[in-house]
Design a protein around this motif. Structure first.
Motif, PDB file in Angstrom:
ATOM      1  N   PRO A 296     -66.565  60.734  41.870  1.00 14.19           N
ATOM      2  CA  PRO A 296     -66.274  59.941  43.079  1.00 14.19           C
ATOM      3  C   PRO A 296     -66.581  58.463  42.917  1.00 14.19           C
ATOM      4  N   ASP A 297     -67.553  58.113  42.055  1.00 15.44           N
ATOM      5  CA  ASP A 297     -67.860  56.697  41.834  1.00 15.44           C
ATOM      6  C   ASP A 297     -66.685  55.980  41.182  1.00 15.44           C
ATOM      7  N   PHE A 298     -65.964  56.686  40.330  1.00 16.04           N
ATOM      8  CA  PHE A 298     -64.776  56.107  39.705  1.00 16.04           C
ATOM      9  C   PHE A 298     -63.636  56.018  40.720  1.00 16.04           C
ATOM     10  N   ALA A 299     -63.499  57.043  41.549  1.00 19.43           N
ATOM     11  CA  ALA A 299     -62.375  57.116  42.486  1.00 19.43           C
ATOM     12  C   ALA A 299     -62.499  56.128  43.632  1.00 19.43           C
ATOM     13  N   VAL A 300     -63.709  55.701  43.959  1.00 20.16           N
ATOM     14  CA  VAL A 300     -63.899  54.840  45.123  1.00 20.16           C
ATOM     15  C   VAL A 300     -63.321  53.450  44.892  1.00 20.16           C
ATOM     16  N   GLU A 301     -63.142  53.059  43.635  1.00 20.91           N
ATOM     17  CA  GLU A 301     -62.543  51.758  43.315  1.00 20.91           C
ATOM     18  C   GLU A 301     -61.066  51.950  42.981  1.00 20.91           C
ATOM     19  N   PRO A 302     -60.149  51.614  43.891  1.00 17.14           N
ATOM     20  CA  PRO A 302     -58.715  51.871  43.646  1.00 17.14           C
ATOM     21  C   PRO A 302     -58.136  51.059  42.498  1.00 17.14           C
ATOM     22  N   ARG A 303     -58.837  49.999  42.071  1.00 14.65           N
ATOM     23  CA  ARG A 303     -58.321  49.179  40.976  1.00 14.65           C
ATOM     24  C   ARG A 303     -58.568  49.808  39.607  1.00 14.65           C
ATOM     25  N   ASN A 304     -59.418  50.842  39.559  1.00  7.63           N
ATOM     26  CA  ASN A 304     -59.625  51.536  38.290  1.00  7.63           C
ATOM     27  C   ASN A 304     -58.311  52.184  37.847  1.00  7.63           C
ATOM     28  N   ILE A 305     -58.020  52.094  36.559  1.00 10.55           N
ATOM     29  CA  ILE A 305     -56.691  52.408  36.047  1.00 10.55           C
ATOM     30  C   ILE A 305     -56.618  53.850  35.544  1.00 10.55           C
ATOM     31  N   ARG A 306     -55.542  54.553  35.898  1.00 12.20           N
ATOM     32  CA  ARG A 306     -55.239  55.889  35.385  1.00 12.20           C
ATOM     33  C   ARG A 306     -54.111  55.750  34.355  1.00 12.20           C
ATOM     34  N   LEU A 307     -54.330  56.319  33.180  1.00 17.52           N
ATOM     35  CA  LEU A 307     -53.426  56.073  32.054  1.00 17.52           C
ATOM     36  C   LEU A 307     -52.861  57.358  31.479  1.00 17.52           C
ATOM     37  N   ALA A 308     -51.762  57.199  30.754  1.00 14.38           N
ATOM     38  CA  ALA A 308     -51.207  58.247  29.899  1.00 14.38           C
ATOM     39  C   ALA A 308     -50.759  57.573  28.616  1.00 14.38           C
ATOM     40  N   ILE A 309     -50.809  58.302  27.496  1.00 15.72           N
ATOM     41  CA  ILE A 309     -50.292  57.762  26.249  1.00 15.72           C
ATOM     42  C   ILE A 309     -49.194  58.682  25.728  1.00 15.72           C
ATOM     43  N   SER A 310     -48.181  58.072  25.158  1.00 13.52           N
ATOM     44  CA  SER A 310     -47.044  58.801  24.599  1.00 13.52           C
ATOM     45  C   SER A 310     -46.933  58.464  23.126  1.00 13.52           C
ATOM     46  N   ALA A 311     -46.861  59.481  22.281  1.00 17.59           N
ATOM     47  CA  ALA A 311     -46.788  59.276  20.830  1.00 17.59           C
ATOM     48  C   ALA A 311     -45.684  60.141  20.250  1.00 17.59           C
ATOM     49  N   ASP A 312     -44.901  59.553  19.371  1.00 16.27           N
ATOM     50  CA  ASP A 312     -43.849  60.300  18.681  1.00 16.27           C
ATOM     51  C   ASP A 312     -43.380  59.466  17.500  1.00 16.27           C
ATOM     52  N   GLY A 313     -42.764  60.116  16.539  1.00 18.05           N
ATOM     53  CA  GLY A 313     -42.262  59.427  15.361  1.00 18.05           C
ATOM     54  C   GLY A 313     -40.801  59.049  15.514  1.00 18.05           C
ATOM     55  N   ILE A 314     -40.432  57.905  14.943  1.00 21.09           N
ATOM     56  CA  ILE A 314     -39.046  57.454  14.969  1.00 21.09           C
ATOM     57  C   ILE A 314     -38.655  56.990  13.576  1.00 21.09           C
ATOM     58  N   ASN A 315     -37.347  56.954  13.324  1.00 23.19           N
ATOM     59  CA  ASN A 315     -36.828  56.367  12.099  1.00 23.19           C
ATOM     60  C   ASN A 315     -36.358  54.957  12.428  1.00 23.19           C
ATOM     61  N   PRO A 316     -37.052  53.920  11.944  1.00 22.59           N
ATOM     62  CA  PRO A 316     -36.680  52.562  12.332  1.00 22.59           C
ATOM     63  C   PRO A 316     -35.354  52.128  11.724  1.00 22.59           C
ATOM     64  N   HIS A 317     -34.799  51.066  12.283  1.00 18.71           N
ATOM     65  CA  HIS A 317     -33.572  50.429  11.788  1.00 18.71           C
ATOM     66  C   HIS A 317     -32.387  51.400  11.804  1.00 18.71           C
ATOM     67  N   SER A 318     -32.383  52.368  12.748  1.00 18.43           N
ATOM     68  CA  SER A 318     -31.278  53.323  12.906  1.00 18.43           C
ATOM     69  C   SER A 318     -31.027  54.131  11.641  1.00 18.43           C
ATOM     70  N   SER A 319     -32.071  54.331  10.850  1.00 19.17           N
ATOM     71  CA  SER A 319     -31.929  55.102   9.619  1.00 19.17           C
ATOM     72  C   SER A 319     -32.054  56.584   9.919  1.00 19.17           C
ATOM     73  N   LEU A 320     -31.145  57.385   9.370  1.00 14.93           N
ATOM     74  CA  LEU A 320     -31.177  58.828   9.601  1.00 14.93           C
ATOM     75  C   LEU A 320     -31.966  59.564   8.532  1.00 14.93           C
ATOM     76  N   SER A 321     -32.459  58.841   7.537  1.00 12.55           N
ATOM     77  CA  SER A 321     -33.248  59.474   6.482  1.00 12.55           C
ATOM     78  C   SER A 321     -34.707  59.551   6.912  1.00 12.55           C
ATOM     79  N   SER A 322     -35.474  60.344   6.192  1.00 12.83           N
ATOM     80  CA  SER A 322     -36.900  60.518   6.500  1.00 12.83           C
ATOM     81  C   SER A 322     -37.777  59.888   5.427  1.00 12.83           C
ATOM     82  N   ARG A 323     -37.257  58.841   4.762  1.00 13.04           N
ATOM     83  CA  ARG A 323     -38.027  58.204   3.693  1.00 13.04           C
ATOM     84  C   ARG A 323     -39.058  57.227   4.234  1.00 13.04           C
TER      85      ARG A 323
END
Length: 470
Positions: A296-323
Motif C-alpha cells: 500500500p505504501d507504493f500504491a498510495v503514490e499515483p506517480r509511481n510507475i508500473r512497467l512491462a518489458i518486451s523482448a524478442d529477436g529480430i533479423n536486422p536490415h530486412s535479412s531473412l538469414s539467421s547469421r
C-alpha cells in the motif's frame, strides 16, 4: 459526445454533430476530424470520421465547434493535438517555436541533477541563431525539426548525416548545422538521451562491468574480450568482440516528469479514468490490484510507475538469414492513458543485444544492468521533479509483466517450452506423444470434445452465429 462510446446517447451525439458539421461545411467531401488522434488537423470523409469517433473517441478539449460552424467566441483557440503538431495545416509563428525550445531547455536546466555546465551549453544552442541574421530558427530548434523528420521518415544514420552535410552547404557561411549524426547526437546528450556501451564475453558468460570492468578475458571460459583479426589469432586491441547497448531508464523517467503535460498523463489512471466495472486499463487487472494490496505504501503514490518489458529477436536490415541476431528489450509504461501506452514515443528501448548468435538462456547476463536499475527504483527510488505539481518527490517503479513469444518465455523464465513437458501450465501433465519415425513431439490431447448427446450440440442457431462471426 463526451459520454460512454458504447451508449446510445453517444451514438446520437455523433450523428447530430456530423449533421451539424455537414450543413456548415464548405467542402462536402471531407471535413476536419475531431477525434483524439486527428485533433482537427486532418480532413477526412464523413464515413471515416464516424469510424474515428467510435474507435478513438472525441478530443475532450474540443467543446466549442470552431472548425465545424459554431461561432468563435473571444479567447477561443483551435484544438491542437501535440502528437500531430508537425502535420497541422497552418504553421505557427517561428518565433513561438524558438521561444518554446528555449523555455523547454531552461526548464530542464532549472531542475537538472546532471552537470549544469552541459545544460548551459544546450541553453546557448537554444538561443544561438542557425546562421547570422536568422530569426526563424536557432541551432537547437532546427535540430529538433530535423530529428523529427528523420524519425518520421525512418532515415538511417548515414542518410541523416548526408542530409546535414547538404543543408550545411546550402545555408550561408558560419551556419550552426552539425556536419554529421555524431555531432548532432552530442548536442542532445544533455537531455538524457545517452547510452552505455558495455563489453560482453562473446560466449555470453559475463558482462565486463563492476568487478570485471578492467578484465581482458572471461574468467569463466578464458575467451579474450577483444576481437581477433580476420584469418588470424592476433588480437585487435580496443575493438571488443561483443557489445551490449544499454539505455538507462532512470534519466528518461525523470525527463518525462519534467514535462507538465506528460506528468499529468502519468497520473491519469488514478484521477481521470472512469470506474464502470469494465476492464479498460491495466489498473483493472489482478496484477495491478495485487501490488496495491500487498504494498500500500507504493500504491498510495499515483506517480509511481508500473512497467512491462518486451523482448524478442529480430533479423536486422530486412535479412531473412539467421547469421546475425539482434535482441531489443522494450520498456512500456502503463500509467499512461490507453491511447498513449503503446505510442512510439513512450516505448523505451532499454537494451540492444546484438551478435552472431542469440543470447538464449544466457539472456539474464545481459538483463543485469536493467535489473539493477529496476531494483533501485523498487527498493529505494530516485529523486524526481514533477513539473505539473511543481514539486520534488521520490519516484519508484515496479515491473508487472514481461511480453514475449513462447520460445522467449523459456529464455526469460527458465521454464520448459520443448519436449514432453512443453506446457508451462500443465508441466508433467502435458499430453504429448513422440512420433516413432518423425522423431518429433506432438500434442494431441489438448482438444476436449463435448459428449455425443450434450445439449450444447443441439443449439444449431448459436453454432451458425459463431461460424458467421469467425
Amino acid at each position: 459526445m463526451f459520454k460512454d462510446r458504447r451508449s446510445k446517447d453517444y451514438e446520437n451525439g455523433v450523428e447530430q454533430f456530423l449533421n451539424f458539421a455537414m450543413i456548415r461545411a464548405s467542402d462536402l467531401q471531407s471535413i476536419r476530424c475531431p477525434c483524439r488522434v486527428c485533433g482537427n488537423l486532418r480532413s477526412q470523409p464523413i464515413r471515416e470520421i464516424r469510424n474515428h469517433l467510435f474507435f478513438n473517441g472525441v478530443d475532450q478539449s474540443y467543446t466549442t465547434w470552431i472548425w465545424h460552424g459554431e461561432a468563435v467566441t473571444s479567447g477561443t483557440s483551435p484544438c491542437l493535438n501535440e502528437q500531430d503538431f508537425s502535420q497541422q495545416q497552418f504553421d505557427p509563428s517561428p518565433t513561438d517555436n524558438v521561444a518554446e525550445t528555449i523555455e523547454m531547455v531552461q526548464d530542464a536546466y532549472d531542475h537538472c541533477t546532471a552537470d549544469p555546465e552541459v545544460f548551459k551549453k544546450l541553453l546557448e544552442d537554444a538561443e544561438k541563431p542557425l546562421y547570422p541574421g536568422c530569426t526563424k530558427f536557432t541551432k537547437l530548434s532546427a535540430l529538433v525539426k530535423l530529428y523529427n523528420f528523420k524519425t518520421t521518415n525512418s532515415l538511417s544514420h548515414t542518410g541523416f548525416s548526408d542530409l546535414l552535410t547538404l543543408l550545411g552547404d546550402m545555408l550561408p557561411l558560419n551556419n550552426e548545422i552539425p556536419s554529421s549524426m555524431y555531432e548532432a547526437g552530442k548536442t542532445f546528450a544533455a537531455l538524457g538521451m545517452g547510452y552505455e556501451k558495455i563489453h560482453a564475453c562473446p560466449c555470453d558468460c559475463i558482462l565486463y562491468r563492476k568487478e570485471y570492468k578492467d578484465a581482458t578475458s572471461c574468467p569463466t571460459c578464458g575467451t579474450s574480450k577483444w576481437k581477433l583479426k580476420k584469418n588470424s589469432t592476433e588480437i585487435r586491441k580496443d575493438v571488443p568482440a561483443k557489445v551490449l547497448w544499454y539505455f538507462p531508464p532512470i534519466p528518461r523517467f525523470r525527463r518525462m516528469f519534467q514535462s507538465a503535460k506528460i506528468a499529468k498523463d502519468l497520473t491519469w489512471h488514478a484521477h481521470e479514468r472512469d470506474y464502470d466495472g469494465t476492464m479498460c486499463h491495466p489498473t483493472d487487472t489482478p496484477s495491478w490490484k495485487l501490488v496495491d494490496h500487498k504494498w500500500p505504501d507504493f500504491a498510495v503514490e499515483p506517480r509511481n510507475i508500473r512497467l512491462a518489458i518486451s523482448a524478442d529477436g529480430i533479423n536486422p536490415h530486412s535479412s531473412l538469414s539467421s547469421r546475425y541476431s539482434c535482441w531489443p528489450v522494450i520498456m512500456i509504461t502503463y500509467n499512461l492513458p490507453p491511447w498513449l501506452c503503446m505510442k512510439r514515443k513512450f516505448m523505451m528501448l532499454s537494451l540492444l543485444i546484438s551478435g552472431p548468435q542469440q543470447p538464449g538462456n544466457d539472456i539474464d547476463v545481459y538483463l543485469a544492468p536493467l535489473i539493477d536499475d529496476l531494483k533501485m527504483l523498487w527498493e529505494v527510488g530516485v529523486e524526481a521533479y514533477d513539473a505539473y505539481k511543481e514539486e520534488h518527490f521520490r519516484l519508484k517503479a515496479v515491473l508487472l509483466w514481461t511480453i514475449n513469444d513462447f520460445p522467449a518465455l523459456g529464455n526469460l523464465s527458465g521454464c520448459t517450452v520443448k519436449g514432453n513437458y512443453a506446457c508451462p501450465i500443465f508441466s508433467e501433465g502435458t499430453c504429448s506423444h513422440r512420433l516413432k519415425y518423425g522423431k518429433k513431439n506432438t500434442y494431441v490431447g489438448h482438444r476436449k470434445f463435448l459428449p455425443r448427446y450434450h445439449p450444447y450440440r443441439r443449439q444449431k442457431r448459436l453454432l451458425m452465429v459463431s461460424k458467421s462471426l469467425d
